[in-house]
Write an enzyme that holds these catalytic residues in place. Structure first.
Site, PDB file in Angstrom:
ATOM      1  N   GLU A 196      66.105  33.246 118.582  1.00 26.09           N
ATOM      2  CA  GLU A 196      67.541  33.418 118.316  1.00 26.09           C
ATOM      3  C   GLU A 196      67.901  32.931 116.912  1.00 26.09           C
ATOM      4  OE1 GLU A 196      69.229  35.145 120.257  1.00 26.09           O
ATOM      5  OE2 GLU A 196      68.494  34.900 122.300  1.00 26.09           O
ATOM      6  N   HIS A 199      71.047  27.717 128.843  1.00 24.07           N
ATOM      7  CA  HIS A 199      71.347  28.590 129.985  1.00 24.07           C
ATOM      8  C   HIS A 199      72.019  27.775 131.100  1.00 24.07           C
ATOM      9  CE1 HIS A 199      67.544  31.145 128.660  1.00 24.07           C
ATOM     10  NE2 HIS A 199      68.566  31.264 127.819  1.00 24.07           N
ATOM     11  N   HIS A 209      73.753  35.590 130.219  1.00 22.21           N
ATOM     12  CA  HIS A 209      72.627  34.998 129.486  1.00 22.21           C
ATOM     13  C   HIS A 209      72.770  33.482 129.291  1.00 22.21           C
ATOM     14  CE1 HIS A 209      69.830  35.179 125.690  1.00 22.21           C
ATOM     15  NE2 HIS A 209      69.646  34.092 126.402  1.00 22.21           N
ATOM     16  N   HIS A 236      71.670  26.671 121.845  1.00 24.65           N
ATOM     17  CA  HIS A 236      71.754  27.756 122.832  1.00 24.65           C
ATOM     18  C   HIS A 236      71.036  27.299 124.093  1.00 24.65           C
ATOM     19  CE1 HIS A 236      71.143  31.349 125.085  1.00 24.65           C
ATOM     20  NE2 HIS A 236      69.850  31.378 124.833  1.00 24.65           N
TER      21      HIS A 236
HETATM   22  O1  2HA Z   1      64.383  30.753 123.681  1.00 22.46           O
HETATM   23  O2  2HA Z   1      66.698  31.455 125.471  1.00 22.46           O
HETATM   24  O3  2HA Z   1      67.671  33.597 124.293  1.00 22.46           O
HETATM   25  C1  2HA Z   1      64.524  31.697 124.666  1.00 22.46           C
HETATM   26  C2  2HA Z   1      65.923  32.105 124.819  1.00 22.46           C
HETATM   27  C3  2HA Z   1      66.331  33.327 124.118  1.00 22.46           C
HETATM   28 ZN    ZN Z   2      68.497  32.435 126.001  1.00 25.18          ZN
END
Ligand code: 2HA
Ligand code: ZN
Length: 273
Positions: free
Chosen positions: A119, A144, A214, A142
């Protein structure tokens, strides 16, 4: 070869914080396998010895030209690397990169040639914007977060204003610590420049960006603060889910109560730094 961290305690401290956050992400179930990534601007810790170190690879394209990143250095989690490994040893699961003169490529400098996060276009676009706007923010994250990602599967929650109001209404601290709320970016291919551009537009207006189906992206003066912003909003999502599990729809703080918190605590309604 000895890690560049051994002789640079201030840089090590910064990456120790990244390791601590990576551990939290893993413990929360927000970082399965190689899920999630982080980038920290570390230019201030780069001394002459590091600056003149030869690159470990040929210049690699970022995919976009980012003029504000001239002369910048970053620590990035490596692509395919695990957060839980980063939690033990940041330099085994990531690397230090520098942006080349043309502002469109990067070189890996230390410790080993670990390719940076998939990313990277999103992370570096945000960093470019933050520098350009005179912000002191240096970290982008980033991840999840389970409940927020789950909510992004329902059409009704893909409206940024609606989702933000719902989350603010769960507990007063959400508004206090995420006064700009959460902005939703419609689904786009992971790692794409399209996703990066949409994220950039949203972070100008919201504390945290939610990528449909995502994950989230947050920015902060350091990586711990970027984590906290995500955590505060996901906590509100957990409260919503828990009420639903009890069998009722949560009443939520009234709009008057939310307005009172904004007034009394002088909370900003637009991004300042
Ligand atoms: O690093 O989360 O969006 C893996 C991810 C890609
Ligand atoms: Zn991701």
């Amino acid at each position: 070869m000895e890690s560049v961290l051994h002789t640079r305690p201030a840089l090590k401290k910064e990456l120790d914080r990244a390791a601590e956050v990576a551990g939290y992400l893993w413990q929360r179930g927000w970082a399965e396998r190689n899920g999630g990534n982080l980038t920290i601007r570390i230019t201030e810790y780069v001394d002459d010895v590091l600056r003149t170190r030869p690159a470990l690879c040929a210049p690699q394209p970022i995919g976009i030209r980012l003029p504000n990143l001239k002369g910048c250095w970053f620590y990035c989690k490596g692509t395919g690397k695990r957060m839980r490994d980063l939690a033990r040893d940041p330099m085994s699961a990531g690397s230090i990169i520098r942006i080349t003169e043309d502002c469109a490529h990067y070189e890996i400098v230390a410790d080993s040639p670990v390719m940076p996060t998939s990313e990277l276009p999103s992370h570096l676009s945000l960093q470019d914007y933050l520098i350009g706007s005179g912000s002191n923010y240096k970290a982008t994250l980033h991840t999840h977060p389970i409940e927020l990602v789950a909510m992004s599967h329902a059409r009704e929650f893909l409206d940024s204003e609606r989702l933000t109001r719902l989350l603010w209404a769960m507990i007063p601290e959400t508004l206090a610590f995420a006064p700009l709320g959460i902005g939703v970016v419609p689904y786009a291919l992971p790692s794409s420049v399209e996703l990066a551009s949409a994220t950039l537009e949203m972070i100008k207006r919201y504390d945290v960006v939610l990528w449909e189906k995502h994950g989230t992206v947050a920015v902060g003066p350091d990586i711990m603060e970027a984590f906290d912003q995500t955590d505060v909003l996901n906590k509100a999502a957990i409260l919503y889910k828990t009420a639903k599990q009890f069998g009722f729809t949560p009443e939520g703080l009234t709009p008057e109560a939310v307005g009172e918190i904004r007034d009394v605590f002088h909370l900003p309604s637009e991004r300042r730094g």
